[in-house]
Design an enzyme around this catalytic site. Structure first.
Site, PDB file in Angstrom:
ATOM      1  N   GLY A 121       0.672  -1.082   0.197  1.00 41.13           N
ATOM      2  CA  GLY A 121      -0.436   0.128   0.479  1.00 41.13           C
ATOM      3  C   GLY A 121       0.978   1.302   0.024  1.00 41.13           C
ATOM      4  N   GLY A 174     -13.667  -5.260   6.882  1.00 38.91           N
ATOM      5  CA  GLY A 174     -13.670  -4.632   5.978  1.00 38.91           C
ATOM      6  C   GLY A 174     -12.258  -4.988   5.474  1.00 38.91           C
ATOM      7  CG  ASP A 188      -2.324 -10.064  -2.259  1.00 37.13           C
ATOM      8  OD1 ASP A 188      -2.585  -9.631  -3.560  1.00 37.13           O
ATOM      9  OD2 ASP A 188      -1.415  -9.944  -0.766  1.00 37.13           O
ATOM     10  CE  LYS A 192       0.188  -6.821  -2.031  1.00 36.53           C
ATOM     11  NZ  LYS A 192      -0.976  -6.742  -0.959  1.00 36.53           N
TER      12      LYS A 192
HETATM   13  N1  LIG Z   1      -8.162  -2.061  -2.661  1.00 36.65           N
HETATM   14  C1  LIG Z   1      -7.474  -1.758  -2.083  1.00 36.65           C
HETATM   15  O1  LIG Z   1      -7.125  -1.680  -0.799  1.00 36.65           O
HETATM   16  C2  LIG Z   1      -6.154  -2.040  -2.939  1.00 36.65           C
HETATM   17  C3  LIG Z   1      -4.839  -2.101  -2.188  1.00 36.65           C
HETATM   18  C4  LIG Z   1      -2.926  -1.915  -3.112  1.00 36.65           C
HETATM   19  C5  LIG Z   1      -3.601  -1.945  -4.555  1.00 36.65           C
HETATM   20  N2  LIG Z   1      -4.461  -2.860  -4.346  1.00 36.65           N
HETATM   21  C6  LIG Z   1      -4.936  -2.655  -6.166  1.00 36.65           C
HETATM   22  O2  LIG Z   1      -5.703  -1.557  -7.072  1.00 36.65           O
HETATM   23  C7  LIG Z   1      -5.965  -2.782  -8.005  1.00 36.65           C
HETATM   24  C8  LIG Z   1      -7.587  -1.600  -8.147  1.00 36.65           C
HETATM   25  O3  LIG Z   1      -8.198  -2.662  -7.560  1.00 36.65           O
HETATM   26  P1  LIG Z   1     -10.009  -2.004  -6.530  1.00 36.65           P
HETATM   27  O4  LIG Z   1      -9.745  -2.698  -4.847  1.00 36.65           O
HETATM   28  O5  LIG Z   1      -9.694   0.212  -6.133  1.00 36.65           O
HETATM   29  O6  LIG Z   1     -10.582  -3.261  -7.267  1.00 36.65           O
HETATM   30  P2  LIG Z   1     -12.147  -2.893  -7.772  1.00 36.65           P
HETATM   31  O7  LIG Z   1     -12.973  -1.787  -6.414  1.00 36.65           O
HETATM   32  O8  LIG Z   1     -12.090  -4.140  -8.027  1.00 36.65           O
HETATM   33  O9  LIG Z   1     -12.577  -1.095  -8.567  1.00 36.65           O
HETATM   34  C9  LIG Z   1     -12.312  -1.906  -9.938  1.00 36.65           C
HETATM   35  C10 LIG Z   1     -12.450  -1.088 -11.180  1.00 36.65           C
HETATM   36  O10 LIG Z   1     -12.732  -1.016 -12.761  1.00 36.65           O
HETATM   37  C11 LIG Z   1     -12.909  -1.676 -13.138  1.00 36.65           C
HETATM   38  N3  LIG Z   1     -12.919  -2.407 -14.664  1.00 36.65           N
HETATM   39  C12 LIG Z   1     -13.028  -4.165 -13.814  1.00 36.65           C
HETATM   40  N4  LIG Z   1     -12.659  -4.578 -15.309  1.00 36.65           N
HETATM   41  C13 LIG Z   1     -12.972  -3.139 -15.716  1.00 36.65           C
HETATM   42  C14 LIG Z   1     -12.596  -3.831 -17.775  1.00 36.65           C
HETATM   43  N5  LIG Z   1     -12.126  -5.056 -17.837  1.00 36.65           N
HETATM   44  N6  LIG Z   1     -12.443  -2.918 -18.144  1.00 36.65           N
HETATM   45  C15 LIG Z   1     -12.999  -1.285 -17.605  1.00 36.65           C
HETATM   46  N7  LIG Z   1     -12.190  -1.152 -15.996  1.00 36.65           N
HETATM   47  C16 LIG Z   1     -12.432  -2.518 -15.633  1.00 36.65           C
HETATM   48  C17 LIG Z   1     -14.575  -1.599 -12.348  1.00 36.65           C
HETATM   49  O11 LIG Z   1     -15.693  -0.843 -12.872  1.00 36.65           O
HETATM   50  P3  LIG Z   1     -17.031  -1.233 -12.688  1.00 36.65           P
HETATM   51  O12 LIG Z   1     -16.816  -0.153 -11.560  1.00 36.65           O
HETATM   52  O13 LIG Z   1     -18.074  -1.177 -13.701  1.00 36.65           O
HETATM   53  O14 LIG Z   1     -16.748  -3.024 -12.039  1.00 36.65           O
HETATM   54  C18 LIG Z   1     -13.991  -0.469 -11.273  1.00 36.65           C
HETATM   55  O15 LIG Z   1     -14.143   0.441 -11.512  1.00 36.65           O
HETATM   56  C19 LIG Z   1      -6.278  -3.408  -8.068  1.00 36.65           C
HETATM   57  O16 LIG Z   1      -5.237  -4.088  -9.017  1.00 36.65           O
HETATM   58  C20 LIG Z   1      -5.350  -4.064  -7.042  1.00 36.65           C
HETATM   59  O17 LIG Z   1      -4.818  -5.392  -6.058  1.00 36.65           O
HETATM   60  C21 LIG Z   1      -5.734  -2.607  -3.945  1.00 36.65           C
END
Ligand SMILES: NC(=O)c1ccc[n+]([C@@H]2O[C@H](COP(=O)([O-])OP(=O)(O)OC[C@H]3O[C@@H](n4cnc5c(N)ncnc54)[C@H](OP(=O)(O)O)[C@@H]3O)[C@@H](O)[C@H]2O)c1
Length: 409
Positions: A121, A174, A188, A192
Site C-alpha cells: 500500500g 472490511g 497475493d 508482491k
Molecule cells: N483495494 C485496495 O486496498 C488495494 C490496495 C493495493 C492495491 N490495490 C490494487 O489496485 C487495483 C484496483 O483495486 P480496487 O480494490 O480499487 O478494485 P475494484 O474496487 O474492484 O475496482 C475495479 C475498477 O476497475 C473497473 N474495471 C474492472 N474491469 C474492467 C474492464 N475490463 N474494463 C474497464 N474497467 C474495468 C471496475 O469497473 P466497474 O466499476 O464498472 O465494475 C472498477 O471501477 C488492483 O490492481 C488492486 O490489486 C488495491
C-alpha cells in the site's frame, strides 16, 4: 501535456482505489502546480460500464491503471507505454507475471512505469529499493505484505478464535474481500514478493517461481503453545540470496520477539531490508485501503511529472534455489507412554535435526509434544517429519511451521 500547462490523467478503474484517487487529485492540484509548474486534471474515467480506452488515451499525458487483473489491464498499459505515456499502476498480479515485458517497453519508449501502490500500500518500499538503496547490495527482504492474513493471525493469537471465525471478523470489518482466497492461500503475498525480489536483486522473478503456503491450516493451539516458547506467528514473505542464486517464498513462520516484524499487528504491513551496508531497515504502515493506496498512486503521478526514474534492466538471471535452510516448530499429538520423546528424538537425530526447545503436556492417555528445532535444509526436515508421521505412537498427523531465528538489536 497541453500548451497551457495542463497535465491530463486518464483513470482506468473507479473502484475502491480509483474513486479515492479521483477524490484526492483535485485536493492536491494546486500544490502539485507549485511543485511542477503543471496543473494535473482528470481527462476521463474508464470502467466496465462506461468510457472508451482509445478516446481516453488520445486525450491523456499519463494513464493510471486501477482495474486490476491481467487482461485488459496488460493491453491498456502496453498501449499507453507504446504511445509515449507514463503509467502508474497498483496491479501486483500484472507486474508479477508480465513485469519484464512492461518494464522493457517503458525503458525502450523512454517513459515511466511506477507502481508504489502494488506492494504494501502506502509503505514506500518500492521507492526505497529503486532509489534510496540503489547503492546497497541487498541480501534479504522479509515482508508482512498481506494485511488480511496479518489481521487474522493477530486476532487468532489475541482471542484464541479459529481461522474461520477470524476470517469472518476480517470480512465484517472490511479487511478481507468477499473472495479472500488469494489472500489466505498466500498467492497475493507471493505476487508482491516476486516484485520486491525483482527490485532487490535485478533479476527476473515470475510469480510461478515463488513457492507459497497460506494460513488456512493454522490452529489456535499452535499459537497458544508457541507463545509459551516465546514465539509469535506471521505470514512471512522472504526474498534472499543463497550462494549464486535466490529464493523467494511465502509461508507462515514463527518469530522471536526481537525480530522487527514480530510487533507488526492487525492489518498493517511491514518490510525489512537487510544489506551489509545498512544492517537492517524496517518500513511499516497501512498495507491497503482506498485512500491509503490512492495516496501512493498520487505520489507516483507527481514523481512521473518530475523525471526521471525507471526500473533498471535485469543484470543476470539468477538460479532459484529450492532447498533452503529453516528452523521449525513441530506439534505432535502422541500416546502418553514412556519412550515417546526418545523415539521422536531418535528420528530427528538420524536426519541430523537438533532440538532447541520442548514443551510437553499430558492429556489423559494422550500427550502433546511441541518443540522447536534448529535450522536444517528443508528436505532433511521433510524426511524426518515423514518418518515421525509413520511412528505408531502418533495420534494425529504432525504439524510443522517454520521459525525465523533472527533477532535484531
Ligand atoms: N483495494 C485496495 O486496498 C488495494 C490496495 C493495493 C492495491 N490495490 C490494487 O489496485 C487495483 C484496483 O483495486 P480496487 O480494490 O480499487 O478494485 P475494484 O474496487 O474492484 O475496482 C475495479 C475498477 O476497475 C473497473 N474495471 C474492472 N474491469 C474492467 C474492464 N475490463 N474494463 C474497464 N474497467 C474495468 C471496475 O469497473 P466497474 O466499476 O464498472 O465494475 C472498477 O471501477 C488492483 O490492481 C488492486 O490489486 C488495491
Amino acid at each position: 501535456m497541453t500548451s497551457d500547462g495542463r497535465f491530463r490523467i486518464g483513470l482506468l478503474g473507479h473502484g475502491t482505489v480509483g474513486a479515492a484517487f479521483a477524490e484526492l487529485l483535485p485536493e492536491h492540484a494546486e500544490r502539485i502546480f507549485v511543485l511542477t509548474g503543471l496543473r494535473p486534471e482528470l481527462s476521463g474515467v474508464l470502467t466496465r460500464r462506461s468510457g472508451s480506452f482509445d478516446e481516453l488515451l488520445e486525450r491523456s499525458d499519463l494513464i493510471v491503471e486501477l482495474i486490476g487483473g491481467i487482461e485488459p489491464a496488460r493491453d491498456y498499459v502496453l498501449r499507453a507505454l507504446r504511445t509515449g505515456r507514463h503509467v502508474v499502476t497498483a496491479n501486483k498480479q500484472l507486474l508479477s507475471q508480465h513485469g519484464e515485458e512492461l518494464w522493457e517497453t517503458a525503458r525502450s519508449e523512454g517513459v515511466q512505469l511506477r507502481f508504489e501502490g502494488a506492494v504494501a500500500g502506502v509503505v514506500p518500499v518500492i521507492r526505497v529499493l529503486q532509489e534510496s538503496l540503489a547503492g546497497a547490495r541487498i541480501d534479504r527482504v522479509h515482508g508482512i505484505v498481506n494485511g488480511t492474513t496479518n489481521f487474522i493471525l493477530t486476532e487468532m493469537a489475541r482471542t484464541g478464535m479459529t481461522f474461520e471465525d477470524a476470517l469472518a471478523e476480517a470480512q465484517r470489518l472490511g479487511y478481507a474481500e468477499a473472495d479472500p482466497a488469494e489472500d489466505v492461500n498466500g498467492r497475493d503475498a507471493a505476487a508482491k514478493m516476486a516484485i520486491l525480489a525483482r527490485l532487490a536483486f535485478d533479476t527476473p522473478v515470475h510469480l510461478d517461481q515463488v513457492r507459497y503456503e497460506g494460513i488456512e491450516q493454522i490452529k489456535p493451539d499452535d499459537l497458544e503453545y508457541a507463545r509459551e516458547l516465546g514465539l509469535g506467528l506471521k505470514l512471512i514473505g522472504t526474498a534472499e540470496r543463497i550462494g549464486d542464486g535466490i529464493s523467494v517464498r511465502v509461508h507462515p513462520a514463527f518469530l522471536y520477539p526481537g525480530h522487527p516484524l514480530a510487533s507488526v499487528n492487525g492489518p498493517f504491513n511491514a518490510v525489512t531490508v537487510e544489506s551489509p551496508a545498512i544492517t537492517e531497515i524496517t518500513m511499516s504502515g497501512p498495507g491497503a485501503g482506498g485512500p491509503q493506496t490512492a495516496s501512493a498512486v498520487l505520489g507516483d503521478v507527481i514523481s512521473a511529472m518530475i523525471p526521471p526514474a525507471s526500473t533498471p534492466p535485469t543484470m543476470s538471471v539468477l538460479e532459484i534455489v529450492q532447498d533452503v535452510v529453516s528452523a521449525f516448530y513441530i506439534h505432535l499429538e502422541v500416546a502418553d507412554e514412556p519412550g515417546v520423546l526418545a523415539a521422536v528424538a531418535h528420528v530427528l537425530a538420524q536426519q541430523d535435526v537438533s532440538v532447541k526447545s520442548v514443551v510437553q503436556r499430558g492429556l489423559g492417555d494422550q500427550a502433546r509434544l511441541v518443540m522447536v528445532v534448529h535450522a536444517v535444509p528443508e528436505s532433511r526436515f521433510a524426511a524426518a517429519l515423514e518418518q515421525i508421521a509413520g511412528l505408531e505412537v502418533l495420534r494425529a498427523p504432525p504439524r510443522a511451521i517454520r521459525v525465523l531465528e533472527e533477532e535484531f538489536g
